[in-house]
Scaffold this motif. Structure first.
Motif, PDB file in Angstrom:
ATOM      1  N   PHE A 166     -13.417  34.740  31.301  1.00 41.56           N
ATOM      2  CA  PHE A 166     -13.598  34.297  32.691  1.00 41.56           C
ATOM      3  C   PHE A 166     -12.919  35.224  33.692  1.00 41.56           C
ATOM      4  O   PHE A 166     -12.747  34.856  34.855  1.00 41.56           O
ATOM      5  CB  PHE A 166     -13.045  32.868  32.876  1.00 41.56           C
ATOM      6  N   GLY A 167     -12.547  36.417  33.281  1.00 45.50           N
ATOM      7  CA  GLY A 167     -11.892  37.366  34.175  1.00 45.50           C
ATOM      8  C   GLY A 167     -12.866  38.384  34.752  1.00 45.50           C
ATOM      9  O   GLY A 167     -14.028  38.087  35.023  1.00 45.50           O
ATOM     10  N   ILE A 168     -12.360  39.600  34.957  1.00 41.04           N
ATOM     11  CA  ILE A 168     -13.158  40.663  35.576  1.00 41.04           C
ATOM     12  C   ILE A 168     -14.417  40.958  34.775  1.00 41.04           C
ATOM     13  O   ILE A 168     -15.500  41.118  35.342  1.00 41.04           O
ATOM     14  CB  ILE A 168     -12.294  41.939  35.714  1.00 41.04           C
ATOM     15  N   GLN A 169     -14.292  41.023  33.451  1.00 45.97           N
ATOM     16  CA  GLN A 169     -15.462  41.317  32.618  1.00 45.97           C
ATOM     17  C   GLN A 169     -16.550  40.269  32.806  1.00 45.97           C
ATOM     18  O   GLN A 169     -17.734  40.597  32.958  1.00 45.97           O
ATOM     19  CB  GLN A 169     -15.046  41.375  31.147  1.00 45.97           C
ATOM     20  N   SER A 170     -16.167  39.001  32.832  1.00 45.35           N
ATOM     21  CA  SER A 170     -17.140  37.921  32.996  1.00 45.35           C
ATOM     22  C   SER A 170     -17.824  37.991  34.360  1.00 45.35           C
ATOM     23  O   SER A 170     -19.039  37.796  34.466  1.00 45.35           O
ATOM     24  CB  SER A 170     -16.443  36.571  32.829  1.00 45.35           C
ATOM     25  N   VAL A 171     -17.045  38.282  35.416  1.00 44.89           N
ATOM     26  CA  VAL A 171     -17.599  38.357  36.768  1.00 44.89           C
ATOM     27  C   VAL A 171     -18.616  39.493  36.871  1.00 44.89           C
ATOM     28  O   VAL A 171     -19.715  39.323  37.417  1.00 44.89           O
ATOM     29  CB  VAL A 171     -16.469  38.546  37.811  1.00 44.89           C
ATOM     30  N   VAL A 172     -18.253  40.663  36.353  1.00 51.54           N
ATOM     31  CA  VAL A 172     -19.158  41.824  36.426  1.00 51.54           C
ATOM     32  C   VAL A 172     -20.422  41.561  35.619  1.00 51.54           C
ATOM     33  O   VAL A 172     -21.541  41.896  36.051  1.00 51.54           O
ATOM     34  CB  VAL A 172     -18.441  43.097  35.935  1.00 51.54           C
ATOM     35  N   ARG A 173     -20.295  40.961  34.448  1.00 49.16           N
ATOM     36  CA  ARG A 173     -21.482  40.662  33.631  1.00 49.16           C
ATOM     37  C   ARG A 173     -22.387  39.644  34.320  1.00 49.16           C
ATOM     38  O   ARG A 173     -23.621  39.714  34.202  1.00 49.16           O
ATOM     39  CB  ARG A 173     -21.060  40.143  32.264  1.00 49.16           C
ATOM     40  N   SER A 174     -21.791  38.702  35.035  1.00 54.99           N
ATOM     41  CA  SER A 174     -22.601  37.705  35.740  1.00 54.99           C
ATOM     42  C   SER A 174     -23.398  38.322  36.887  1.00 54.99           C
ATOM     43  O   SER A 174     -24.363  37.734  37.373  1.00 54.99           O
ATOM     44  CB  SER A 174     -21.707  36.580  36.276  1.00 54.99           C
ATOM     45  N   MET A 175     -22.984  39.548  37.321  1.00 54.80           N
ATOM     46  CA  MET A 175     -23.681  40.245  38.386  1.00 54.80           C
ATOM     47  C   MET A 175     -24.819  41.120  37.854  1.00 54.80           C
ATOM     48  O   MET A 175     -25.494  41.796  38.623  1.00 54.80           O
ATOM     49  CB  MET A 175     -22.691  41.105  39.176  1.00 54.80           C
ATOM     50  N   GLY A 176     -25.016  41.115  36.531  1.00 54.87           N
ATOM     51  CA  GLY A 176     -26.147  41.841  35.958  1.00 54.87           C
ATOM     52  C   GLY A 176     -25.793  42.947  34.990  1.00 54.87           C
ATOM     53  O   GLY A 176     -26.663  43.405  34.242  1.00 54.87           O
ATOM     54  N   TRP A 177     -24.545  43.387  34.978  1.00 50.47           N
ATOM     55  CA  TRP A 177     -24.150  44.456  34.045  1.00 50.47           C
ATOM     56  C   TRP A 177     -23.706  43.826  32.722  1.00 50.47           C
ATOM     57  O   TRP A 177     -22.516  43.676  32.447  1.00 50.47           O
ATOM     58  CB  TRP A 177     -23.032  45.294  34.649  1.00 50.47           C
ATOM     59  N   GLU A 178     -24.665  43.478  31.893  1.00 47.50           N
ATOM     60  CA  GLU A 178     -24.396  42.738  30.664  1.00 47.50           C
ATOM     61  C   GLU A 178     -23.580  43.534  29.654  1.00 47.50           C
ATOM     62  O   GLU A 178     -22.870  42.957  28.829  1.00 47.50           O
ATOM     63  CB  GLU A 178     -25.714  42.299  30.011  1.00 47.50           C
ATOM     64  N   SER A 179     -23.671  44.856  29.703  1.00 46.88           N
ATOM     65  CA  SER A 179     -22.976  45.677  28.706  1.00 46.88           C
ATOM     66  C   SER A 179     -21.558  46.056  29.132  1.00 46.88           C
ATOM     67  O   SER A 179     -20.846  46.733  28.387  1.00 46.88           O
ATOM     68  CB  SER A 179     -23.767  46.957  28.430  1.00 46.88           C
ATOM     69  N   PHE A 180     -21.136  45.631  30.314  1.00 50.65           N
ATOM     70  CA  PHE A 180     -19.807  45.996  30.820  1.00 50.65           C
ATOM     71  C   PHE A 180     -18.723  45.349  29.964  1.00 50.65           C
ATOM     72  O   PHE A 180     -18.774  44.158  29.660  1.00 50.65           O
ATOM     73  CB  PHE A 180     -19.661  45.534  32.274  1.00 50.65           C
ATOM     74  N   THR A 181     -17.744  46.155  29.568  1.00 51.70           N
ATOM     75  CA  THR A 181     -16.642  45.671  28.746  1.00 51.70           C
ATOM     76  C   THR A 181     -15.314  46.086  29.364  1.00 51.70           C
ATOM     77  O   THR A 181     -15.094  47.268  29.653  1.00 51.70           O
ATOM     78  CB  THR A 181     -16.725  46.237  27.308  1.00 51.70           C
ATOM     79  N   PHE A 182     -14.459  45.112  29.582  1.00 49.01           N
ATOM     80  CA  PHE A 182     -13.129  45.401  30.135  1.00 49.01           C
ATOM     81  C   PHE A 182     -12.174  44.328  29.631  1.00 49.01           C
ATOM     82  O   PHE A 182     -11.934  43.318  30.283  1.00 49.01           O
ATOM     83  CB  PHE A 182     -13.183  45.417  31.661  1.00 49.01           C
ATOM     84  N   ASP A 183     -11.641  44.543  28.428  1.00 43.71           N
ATOM     85  CA  ASP A 183     -10.731  43.578  27.810  1.00 43.71           C
ATOM     86  C   ASP A 183      -9.531  44.277  27.172  1.00 43.71           C
ATOM     87  O   ASP A 183      -9.298  44.168  25.970  1.00 43.71           O
ATOM     88  CB  ASP A 183     -11.466  42.748  26.761  1.00 43.71           C
ATOM     89  N   PRO A 184      -8.735  45.002  27.968  1.00 40.21           N
ATOM     90  CA  PRO A 184      -7.636  45.791  27.391  1.00 40.21           C
ATOM     91  C   PRO A 184      -6.593  44.967  26.652  1.00 40.21           C
ATOM     92  O   PRO A 184      -6.010  45.449  25.684  1.00 40.21           O
ATOM     93  CB  PRO A 184      -7.024  46.497  28.611  1.00 40.21           C
ATOM     94  N   LEU A 185      -6.371  43.731  27.064  1.00 40.63           N
ATOM     95  CA  LEU A 185      -5.335  42.933  26.415  1.00 40.63           C
ATOM     96  C   LEU A 185      -5.740  42.463  25.020  1.00 40.63           C
ATOM     97  O   LEU A 185      -4.898  41.975  24.263  1.00 40.63           O
ATOM     98  CB  LEU A 185      -4.975  41.724  27.273  1.00 40.63           C
ATOM     99  N   TYR A 186      -7.022  42.611  24.688  1.00 39.94           N
ATOM    100  CA  TYR A 186      -7.506  42.164  23.389  1.00 39.94           C
ATOM    101  C   TYR A 186      -7.878  43.338  22.480  1.00 39.94           C
ATOM    102  O   TYR A 186      -8.435  43.143  21.413  1.00 39.94           O
ATOM    103  CB  TYR A 186      -8.718  41.244  23.582  1.00 39.94           C
ATOM    104  N   ASN A 187      -7.559  44.532  22.929  1.00 41.51           N
ATOM    105  CA  ASN A 187      -7.839  45.749  22.170  1.00 41.51           C
ATOM    106  C   ASN A 187      -6.506  46.433  21.858  1.00 41.51           C
ATOM    107  O   ASN A 187      -5.819  46.900  22.760  1.00 41.51           O
ATOM    108  CB  ASN A 187      -8.738  46.679  22.991  1.00 41.51           C
ATOM    109  N   SER A 188      -6.136  46.466  20.584  1.00 44.65           N
ATOM    110  CA  SER A 188      -4.830  46.995  20.200  1.00 44.65           C
ATOM    111  C   SER A 188      -4.648  48.467  20.565  1.00 44.65           C
ATOM    112  O   SER A 188      -3.516  48.937  20.689  1.00 44.65           O
ATOM    113  CB  SER A 188      -4.602  46.814  18.691  1.00 44.65           C
ATOM    114  N   GLN A 189      -5.756  49.202  20.744  1.00 44.46           N
ATOM    115  CA  GLN A 189      -5.655  50.621  21.068  1.00 44.46           C
ATOM    116  C   GLN A 189      -5.279  50.868  22.530  1.00 44.46           C
ATOM    117  O   GLN A 189      -4.683  51.895  22.859  1.00 44.46           O
ATOM    118  CB  GLN A 189      -6.997  51.320  20.763  1.00 44.46           C
TER     119      GLN A 189
END
Length: 300
Positions: free
Chosen positions: A138-161
């Motif tokens: 429900f954060g930035i990634q969810s907002v951007v995807r709801s605007m039409g960019w379905e492939s947008f990924t932005f989840d740094p806190l869930y990516n160990s790298q």
């Protein structure tokens, strides 16, 4: 006559007596609590203390275990990445914002308040806010995807790298406003005649900043660096609020390592050893600063 004059002067010890008496509690606090606690921590880092301090000395065993622990190595690597990037981006962004604010823009007070406001928040609040903003559900990634960019990924806190970069974003959001204010104070201290002279000589503004203004602001930059660096070494709240050290141990930092070993693992000796290494890091930062500010100046 000279002898009488000398005898009439108050003893140096009794000058400003009231202020000296008033400073006694502060001096006692610094000596007994800070210095005493520091010495006590260093001494007991060479013991096998567990739940309670024990004066059974084991040499450098705790330090050997510390540097052999993968969790400690990860925390040091994270601190190095976070620290270097935080220093660079805080100074650059803070200085650029200060330079823009120094142009006598409209609503300057409003913008200055907006930029400085995050610094008034605690790291726990900042961490929780950015944990929500960086949540893919429900954060930035969810907002951007709801605007039409379905492939947008932005989840740094869930990516160990890249989790440490998610923590860095929150830290910059909170701390850059303070850096901006420090830089702005330094810029406002520059003599207006210097700006006029550079305009008369036709020197471009970017050259004026790089070749003239920034060197003149050296004390401001040194003080700002020390403030940022001291905050970097003790970063803890932000990590706990955002990730609790996860995923796994990917976002561990030294301060969290110390807390966990001293109060959860009940291994005081290992916690003291880690604390001593943090103290050494602070000394490496503070001693050069003290030399540059006080010891390196030529006395008249």
């Amino acid at each position: 006559m000279a002898g009488k004059a000398r005898s009439g002067r108050p003893n140096q010890l009794f000058r400003n007596l009231n202020s000296k008496i008033a400073s006694i509690p502060m001096i006692l606090t610094a000596v007994v609590i800070f210095l005493g606690g520091t010495v006590w921590t260093v001494i007991y880092s060479f013991t096998n203390s567990k739940l309670l301090p024990r004066a059974t000395f084991i040499g450098f065993d705790q330090y050997e275990r510390l540097w052999a622990a993968p969790r400690w190595i990860v925390s040091i690597q994270n601190l190095a990445i976070y620290g270097i990037l935080s220093l660079i981006f805080s100074l650059v962004i803070g200085f650029v914002l200060a330079a823009l604010m120094d142009q006598k823009i409209r609503f300057e007070n409003t913008f200055r308040t907006i930029f400085l406001y995050p610094f008034a928040l605690s790291f726990i609040v900042t961490g929780l806010v950015w944990q929500w903003l960086l949540n893919p559900e429900f954060g930035i990634q969810s907002v951007v995807r709801s605007m039409g960019w379905e492939s947008f990924t932005f989840d740094p806190l869930y990516n160990s790298q890249i989790v440490i970069y998610g923590i860095l974003i929150a830290a910059l959001w909170q701390g850059t406003g303070l850096v901006m204010c420090l830089m702005l104070a330094g810029l406002r201290g520059i003599d207006e005649d210097i700006w006029k002279a550079t305009r008369v000589d036709g020197i471009p503004m970017w050259k004026t900043y790089i070749l003239i203004i920034i060197p003149m602001m050296r004390p401001v930059f040194i003080t700002t660096l020390v403030i940022i660096a001291s905050g970097i070494v003790k970063v803890y709240d932000l990590v706990v609020a955002q990730t609790s050290g996860g995923p796994g141990i990917a976002s561990e930092v030294p301060a969290k390592y110390v807390y966990d070993y001293m109060f959860q693992a009940q291994n005081l000796g290992q916690g003291f050893a880690a604390s001593t290494m943090m103290l050494l890091t602070v000394a490496i930062i503070v001693i050069p600063w003290a030399y540059l500010e006080f010891g390196g100046k030529k006395r008249g």
